[in-house]
Write an enzyme that holds these catalytic residues in place. Sequence first.
Site, short mmCIF file in Angstrom:
data_model
loop_
_atom_site.label_atom_id
_atom_site.label_comp_id
_atom_site.label_asym_id
_atom_site.label_seq_id
_atom_site.Cartn_x
_atom_site.Cartn_y
_atom_site.Cartn_z
N MET A 30 -28.36 53.50 18.49
CA MET A 30 -28.34 54.50 17.50
C MET A 30 -29.40 54.57 16.55
O MET A 30 -29.40 54.90 15.29
CB MET A 30 -26.78 54.72 16.84
N TYR A 32 -32.15 52.75 13.52
CA TYR A 32 -32.08 51.73 12.67
C TYR A 32 -32.05 50.39 13.14
O TYR A 32 -31.36 49.65 12.86
CB TYR A 32 -30.97 52.11 11.63
N LEU A 33 -33.28 50.07 13.76
CA LEU A 33 -33.17 48.77 14.45
C LEU A 33 -33.33 47.50 14.05
O LEU A 33 -34.13 47.56 12.83
CB LEU A 33 -34.49 49.06 15.54
N HIS A 37 -30.79 44.57 18.03
CA HIS A 37 -31.55 45.52 19.10
C HIS A 37 -32.67 45.05 19.73
O HIS A 37 -32.87 45.36 20.91
CB HIS A 37 -31.80 47.08 18.41
N GLN A 61 -18.95 59.84 18.48
CA GLN A 61 -18.14 58.40 18.07
C GLN A 61 -17.82 58.17 16.75
O GLN A 61 -17.20 57.19 16.64
CB GLN A 61 -19.02 57.27 18.74
N GLY A 147 -25.10 44.92 23.07
CA GLY A 147 -24.87 43.85 22.24
C GLY A 147 -23.29 43.25 22.15
O GLY A 147 -22.49 44.12 21.95
N LYS A 149 -21.70 41.96 19.91
CA LYS A 149 -21.08 42.48 18.48
C LYS A 149 -19.78 43.24 18.86
O LYS A 149 -19.04 43.17 18.42
CB LYS A 149 -22.07 42.65 17.48
N ASP A 150 -20.43 44.32 19.40
CA ASP A 150 -19.25 45.24 20.06
C ASP A 150 -18.88 44.78 21.26
O ASP A 150 -19.03 45.50 22.47
CB ASP A 150 -20.28 46.84 19.91
N SER A 186 -26.51 47.61 11.74
CA SER A 186 -27.18 48.53 10.94
C SER A 186 -26.34 49.12 9.68
O SER A 186 -26.95 49.21 8.75
CB SER A 186 -27.30 49.84 11.86
O1 PAF Z 1 -23.70 50.71 20.25
C1 PAF Z 1 -24.39 51.52 19.66
O2 PAF Z 1 -25.12 51.47 19.14
C2 PAF Z 1 -23.65 52.84 20.41
O3 PAF Z 1 -22.28 52.90 20.35
C3 PAF Z 1 -24.04 53.23 21.51
C4 PAF Z 1 -23.89 52.29 22.82
C5 PAF Z 1 -25.53 53.46 21.45
C6 PAF Z 1 -23.66 54.78 22.15
O4 PAF Z 1 -23.85 55.62 21.09
#
Ligand code: PAF
Length: 285
Positions: A30, A32-33, A37, A61, A147, A149-150, A186
Amino acid sequence: MDILTETKHLQNRLDDLRNSQMSIGLVPTMGYLHDGHLSLIRKARSENDAVVTTIFVNPLQFAETEDLDTYPTDIERDTFLASEAGTDLLFTPTNEEMFCDDVLTTVSVQEISTVLEGASRPTHFSGVATIVAKLFNIVGVCSAYFGEKDWQQIQVIKRMAQDLSYRVEIKGCPIIREKDGLAMSSRNVYLTKEQRKQASHIPESLLKAHEKIKDGERQSSVIKGIISERLDSSSAIDIDYVELVNGENLSITDQIDEETRVLVAVRIGAARLIDNMNALEGLNL
Ligand code: PAF
């Protein structure tokens, strides 16, 4: 690096690459790397012939009460960083390109989407699964990098890819941390200076818990207690959850084993922050 905003242009480029037998690595973001990332892009670069990075702040989301309108963006910086890290094709579609009209079709993964993050954010994972399914359909056969983290997001995406027979290999990559151990996100920019200091309680609580596990403790309730106590010692931190679960199916674990994942979510001011570790392995600092 080429920047593409239209799906059909990206697909044409990918068809050409695949016709030349090139393997494709996909890094959905999404924007803002940060270094987290960039580690995904570098990994994709090292394992594939071509790398597609996508930047799309996915409205599906975010709940209405969440931070869609304030989510940080910096496309110029992202473009530079994505290119430096080894992206070949940067896909930055607009909302209109992704959803020409109302979204009538969504993807949801039952059960594992409703616990942990899903308990506080009931529509979140359906939003994630829908956009990731769309990206998988656009990009086609590839390896996709996410990643850790999620952590829960990866489990949801893996399950979706399996259930819907996507020809995509899902690769989870280790959490990248700041010097004090805070997981890169981010959303860390939402923290004031003082809140940022307090945020280091999150990795510290996990480190403390891991010390106890290394000493032989196997009761989840004891470990939860240690983490909660450390987090509660900061008045800036509001705990959302501290849980020990099976890393794959996310069911609650009473006794720690090699599959156990420890997950925490807290609120600090405007930021909701998450972190996790394998219970026996601890943090990768
Ligand atoms: O992890 C993220 O940045 C977002 O949830 C993703 C996987 C790009 C989906 O929008």
